[in-house]
Enzyme design. Sequence first.
Site, PDB file in Angstrom:
ATOM      1  N   ASN A  14      -1.727  29.512  20.480  1.00  0.00           N
ATOM      2  CA  ASN A  14      -2.461  28.820  19.412  1.00  0.00           C
ATOM      3  C   ASN A  14      -3.554  27.925  19.995  1.00  0.00           C
ATOM      4  O   ASN A  14      -4.647  27.824  19.439  1.00  0.00           O
ATOM      5  CB  ASN A  14      -1.508  28.006  18.534  1.00  0.00           C
ATOM      6  CG  ASN A  14      -0.922  28.845  17.418  1.00  0.00           C
ATOM      7  OD1 ASN A  14      -1.644  29.498  16.686  1.00  0.00           O
ATOM      8  ND2 ASN A  14       0.392  28.837  17.315  1.00  0.00           N
ATOM      9  N   ARG A  69      13.218   9.203  24.898  1.00  0.00           N
ATOM     10  CA  ARG A  69      12.059   9.645  24.115  1.00  0.00           C
ATOM     11  C   ARG A  69      10.978   8.566  23.997  1.00  0.00           C
ATOM     12  O   ARG A  69       9.794   8.860  24.059  1.00  0.00           O
ATOM     13  CB  ARG A  69      12.495  10.036  22.708  1.00  0.00           C
ATOM     14  CG  ARG A  69      13.177  11.350  22.612  1.00  0.00           C
ATOM     15  CD  ARG A  69      13.386  11.723  21.134  1.00  0.00           C
ATOM     16  NE  ARG A  69      14.385  12.741  20.986  1.00  0.00           N
ATOM     17  CZ  ARG A  69      14.184  14.036  21.223  1.00  0.00           C
ATOM     18  NH1 ARG A  69      13.006  14.431  21.641  1.00  0.00           N
ATOM     19  NH2 ARG A  69      15.139  14.904  21.067  1.00  0.00           N
ATOM     20  N   ARG A  95       8.764  19.243  21.476  1.00  0.00           N
ATOM     21  CA  ARG A  95       9.387  17.921  21.553  1.00  0.00           C
ATOM     22  C   ARG A  95       9.356  17.310  20.163  1.00  0.00           C
ATOM     23  O   ARG A  95       8.348  17.391  19.468  1.00  0.00           O
ATOM     24  CB  ARG A  95       8.596  17.001  22.493  1.00  0.00           C
ATOM     25  CG  ARG A  95       8.480  17.474  23.916  1.00  0.00           C
ATOM     26  CD  ARG A  95       9.713  17.255  24.736  1.00  0.00           C
ATOM     27  NE  ARG A  95      10.097  15.847  24.732  1.00  0.00           N
ATOM     28  CZ  ARG A  95      11.302  15.414  25.047  1.00  0.00           C
ATOM     29  NH1 ARG A  95      12.249  16.253  25.371  1.00  0.00           N
ATOM     30  NH2 ARG A  95      11.582  14.128  25.035  1.00  0.00           N
ATOM     31  N   HIS A 113       3.737  25.321  11.989  1.00  0.00           N
ATOM     32  CA  HIS A 113       5.158  25.659  11.929  1.00  0.00           C
ATOM     33  C   HIS A 113       5.305  27.102  11.446  1.00  0.00           C
ATOM     34  O   HIS A 113       4.612  27.500  10.496  1.00  0.00           O
ATOM     35  CB  HIS A 113       5.885  24.704  10.973  1.00  0.00           C
ATOM     36  CG  HIS A 113       7.351  24.937  10.922  1.00  0.00           C
ATOM     37  ND1 HIS A 113       8.194  24.574  11.945  1.00  0.00           N
ATOM     38  CD2 HIS A 113       8.129  25.524   9.976  1.00  0.00           C
ATOM     39  CE1 HIS A 113       9.436  24.919  11.631  1.00  0.00           C
ATOM     40  NE2 HIS A 113       9.421  25.493  10.445  1.00  0.00           N
ATOM     41  N   GLU A 147       9.176  12.401   9.646  1.00  0.00           N
ATOM     42  CA  GLU A 147      10.219  13.353   9.284  1.00  0.00           C
ATOM     43  C   GLU A 147       9.784  14.757   9.687  1.00  0.00           C
ATOM     44  O   GLU A 147       8.666  15.185   9.383  1.00  0.00           O
ATOM     45  CB  GLU A 147      10.500  13.293   7.779  1.00  0.00           C
ATOM     46  CG  GLU A 147      11.740  14.037   7.381  1.00  0.00           C
ATOM     47  CD  GLU A 147      12.081  13.897   5.908  1.00  0.00           C
ATOM     48  OE1 GLU A 147      12.938  14.653   5.432  1.00  0.00           O
ATOM     49  OE2 GLU A 147      11.493  13.022   5.236  1.00  0.00           O
TER      50      GLU A 147
END
Length: 192
Positions: A14, A69, A95, A113, A147
């Site tokens: 991509n 993280r 990640r 996605h 989220e």
Amino acid sequence: MKNLVILISGGGSNMAAIVRASRQQDWARRYGARVAAVVSNKAEAEGLAFAREQGIATEVLDHRQFAGREAFDARLAQIIDGYDPALVVLAGFMRILTPGFVSHFEGRLINIHPSLLPAFTGLNTHQRAIEAGCKFAGCTVHRVTAELDVGPILEQAVVPVLADDSPQSLAARVLAQEHVIYPQAVARLLSN
């Protein structure tokens, strides 16, 4: 110049599609934009070689070298900020980002996605679509929020799920559409 920083973890197909579109469509002239850097959390990410061949700056930040993280994301944000990014583009960056990182780049952070969000957030999207009996699958470019995989949708593409599809064959058709819609979505954001 509007700088794009692209984050990858693997092959970077991509990222390569975006770089090619930026050159073919002359984003520098049309939008005053360029791909300034490609950053990976894996030194062995194949996409880094492509970026270097294109004369694009590359950086590697190994997440395994950090205690957690938050520490990794804080250093990653510093590296990205060094390029003064107009957009931070996640292109197979495997990640989950901390809320602090997402907040730091709010409004400038996008992802692709491999499902028609809001369906099938997370992993194994193609297998899950086949198991659910979906007649269609696809991909979604969206803004990143704290989220996972629920930010505002910017672009989607649809492909049929065929009777004899495997997760791999469906993934290949979806990926071909990702290479079309991700550069389109980036160009649209740059034109605003």
